[in-house]
Design a protein around this motif. Sequence first.
Motif, mmCIF file in Angstrom:
data_model
loop_
_atom_site.group_PDB
_atom_site.id
_atom_site.type_symbol
_atom_site.label_atom_id
_atom_site.label_comp_id
_atom_site.label_asym_id
_atom_site.label_seq_id
_atom_site.Cartn_x
_atom_site.Cartn_y
_atom_site.Cartn_z
ATOM 1 N N SER A 1 1.171 -1.039 0.083
ATOM 2 C CA SER A 1 0.115 -0.087 -0.002
ATOM 3 C C SER A 1 0.885 1.448 0.027
ATOM 4 C CB SER A 1 -1.028 0.049 1.222
ATOM 5 O OG SER A 1 -0.027 -0.019 2.220
ATOM 6 N N GLU A 2 2.071 1.219 0.671
ATOM 7 C CA GLU A 2 2.899 2.283 0.661
ATOM 8 C C GLU A 2 3.665 2.526 -0.869
ATOM 9 O OE1 GLU A 2 4.564 2.858 5.050
ATOM 10 O OE2 GLU A 2 5.522 1.094 3.818
ATOM 11 N N ILE A 3 3.770 1.537 -1.371
ATOM 12 C CA ILE A 3 4.435 1.691 -2.645
ATOM 13 C C ILE A 3 3.401 2.206 -3.853
ATOM 14 C CG2 ILE A 3 5.230 0.311 -4.630
ATOM 15 C CD1 ILE A 3 6.283 -1.736 -2.781
ATOM 16 N N LEU A 4 2.008 1.617 -3.435
ATOM 17 C CA LEU A 4 0.846 2.467 -4.368
ATOM 18 C C LEU A 4 0.923 3.910 -4.094
ATOM 19 C CD1 LEU A 4 -1.633 -0.532 -4.306
ATOM 20 C CD2 LEU A 4 -0.198 0.196 -6.347
ATOM 21 N N LEU A 5 0.901 4.138 -2.714
ATOM 22 C CA LEU A 5 0.860 5.681 -2.397
ATOM 23 C C LEU A 5 1.776 6.522 -3.274
ATOM 24 C CD1 LEU A 5 -0.426 7.820 -0.739
ATOM 25 C CD2 LEU A 5 1.238 6.978 1.194
ATOM 26 N N TYR A 6 3.122 6.051 -2.938
ATOM 27 C CA TYR A 6 4.098 6.875 -3.329
ATOM 28 C C TYR A 6 4.331 6.718 -5.089
ATOM 29 C CZ TYR A 6 5.898 7.238 1.367
ATOM 30 O OH TYR A 6 5.956 7.186 2.823
ATOM 31 N N ALA A 7 3.899 5.697 -5.717
ATOM 32 C CA ALA A 7 3.817 5.663 -7.074
ATOM 33 C C ALA A 7 2.760 6.754 -7.514
ATOM 34 C CB ALA A 7 3.452 4.300 -7.472
ATOM 35 N N GLY A 8 1.460 6.741 -6.993
ATOM 36 C CA GLY A 8 0.639 7.574 -7.113
ATOM 37 C C GLY A 8 1.100 9.155 -7.153
ATOM 38 N N LEU A 9 1.687 9.427 -5.971
ATOM 39 C CA LEU A 9 2.268 10.662 -5.751
ATOM 40 C C LEU A 9 3.177 11.004 -7.042
ATOM 41 C CD1 LEU A 9 2.749 10.765 -2.141
ATOM 42 C CD2 LEU A 9 1.035 11.873 -3.247
ATOM 43 N N ALA A 10 4.002 10.177 -7.217
ATOM 44 C CA ALA A 10 4.986 10.284 -8.355
ATOM 45 C C ALA A 10 4.310 10.563 -9.809
ATOM 46 C CB ALA A 10 5.865 9.070 -8.303
ATOM 47 N N ILE A 11 3.290 9.742 -9.966
ATOM 48 C CA ILE A 11 2.382 10.093 -11.160
ATOM 49 C C ILE A 11 1.899 11.487 -11.073
ATOM 50 C CG2 ILE A 11 0.506 9.091 -12.555
ATOM 51 C CD1 ILE A 11 1.334 6.259 -11.773
ATOM 52 N N MET A 12 1.200 11.905 -10.102
ATOM 53 C CA MET A 12 0.616 13.001 -9.997
ATOM 54 C C MET A 12 1.614 14.275 -10.230
ATOM 55 S SD MET A 12 -2.406 12.875 -7.025
ATOM 56 C CE MET A 12 -1.526 12.370 -5.975
ATOM 57 N N ALA A 13 2.702 14.276 -9.588
ATOM 58 C CA ALA A 13 3.701 15.339 -9.769
ATOM 59 C C ALA A 13 4.213 15.381 -11.171
ATOM 60 C CB ALA A 13 4.993 14.789 -8.798
ATOM 61 N N ALA A 14 4.372 14.062 -11.804
ATOM 62 C CA ALA A 14 4.694 14.150 -13.139
ATOM 63 C C ALA A 14 3.737 14.985 -13.998
ATOM 64 C CB ALA A 14 5.014 12.571 -13.686
ATOM 65 N N ALA A 15 2.519 14.541 -13.855
ATOM 66 C CA ALA A 15 1.371 14.919 -14.369
ATOM 67 C C ALA A 15 1.277 16.631 -14.270
ATOM 68 C CB ALA A 15 -0.003 14.395 -14.089
ATOM 69 N N LEU A 16 1.468 16.874 -13.017
ATOM 70 C CA LEU A 16 1.644 18.446 -13.046
ATOM 71 C C LEU A 16 2.698 19.160 -13.533
ATOM 72 C CD1 LEU A 16 0.726 20.788 -11.195
ATOM 73 C CD2 LEU A 16 2.168 20.219 -9.500
ATOM 74 N N ILE A 17 3.979 18.359 -13.534
ATOM 75 C CA ILE A 17 4.982 19.130 -14.657
ATOM 76 C C ILE A 17 4.649 19.302 -15.925
ATOM 77 C CG2 ILE A 17 7.600 18.676 -14.912
ATOM 78 C CD1 ILE A 17 7.772 17.661 -12.006
ATOM 79 N N LEU A 18 4.180 18.179 -16.482
ATOM 80 C CA LEU A 18 3.752 18.065 -17.916
ATOM 81 C C LEU A 18 2.756 19.144 -18.167
ATOM 82 C CD1 LEU A 18 3.823 14.284 -18.571
ATOM 83 C CD2 LEU A 18 5.549 15.947 -19.497
ATOM 84 N N THR A 19 1.880 19.362 -17.297
ATOM 85 C CA THR A 19 0.768 20.308 -17.544
ATOM 86 C C THR A 19 1.356 21.638 -17.601
ATOM 87 O OG1 THR A 19 -0.860 18.974 -16.385
ATOM 88 C CG2 THR A 19 -1.401 21.345 -16.612
ATOM 89 N N VAL A 20 2.269 22.187 -16.452
ATOM 90 C CA VAL A 20 2.726 23.288 -16.491
ATOM 91 C C VAL A 20 3.897 23.366 -17.943
ATOM 92 C CG1 VAL A 20 4.768 24.832 -15.515
ATOM 93 C CG2 VAL A 20 2.853 23.587 -14.091
#
Length: 52
Positions: free
Chosen positions: A7-26
């Motif tokens: 569950s921690e791996i899924l949490l951190y993977a989700g956070l990393a994907i959201m951060a990448a999406a934010l960077i790509l959006t900008v």
Amino acid sequence: MSGLSESEILLYAGLAIMAAALILTVGCVVVYTVTGRRLKRKLNREYGVLHN
């Protein structure tokens, strides 16, 4: 140290994907803003300024 649970791996993977999406959006916003300004200038030169 026992490592990360699944569950921690899924949490951190989700956070990393959201951060990448934010960077790509900008990045996309910056690119479209710059190219939009360039296109607007070119259209104004070729067709004149159009008013609504």
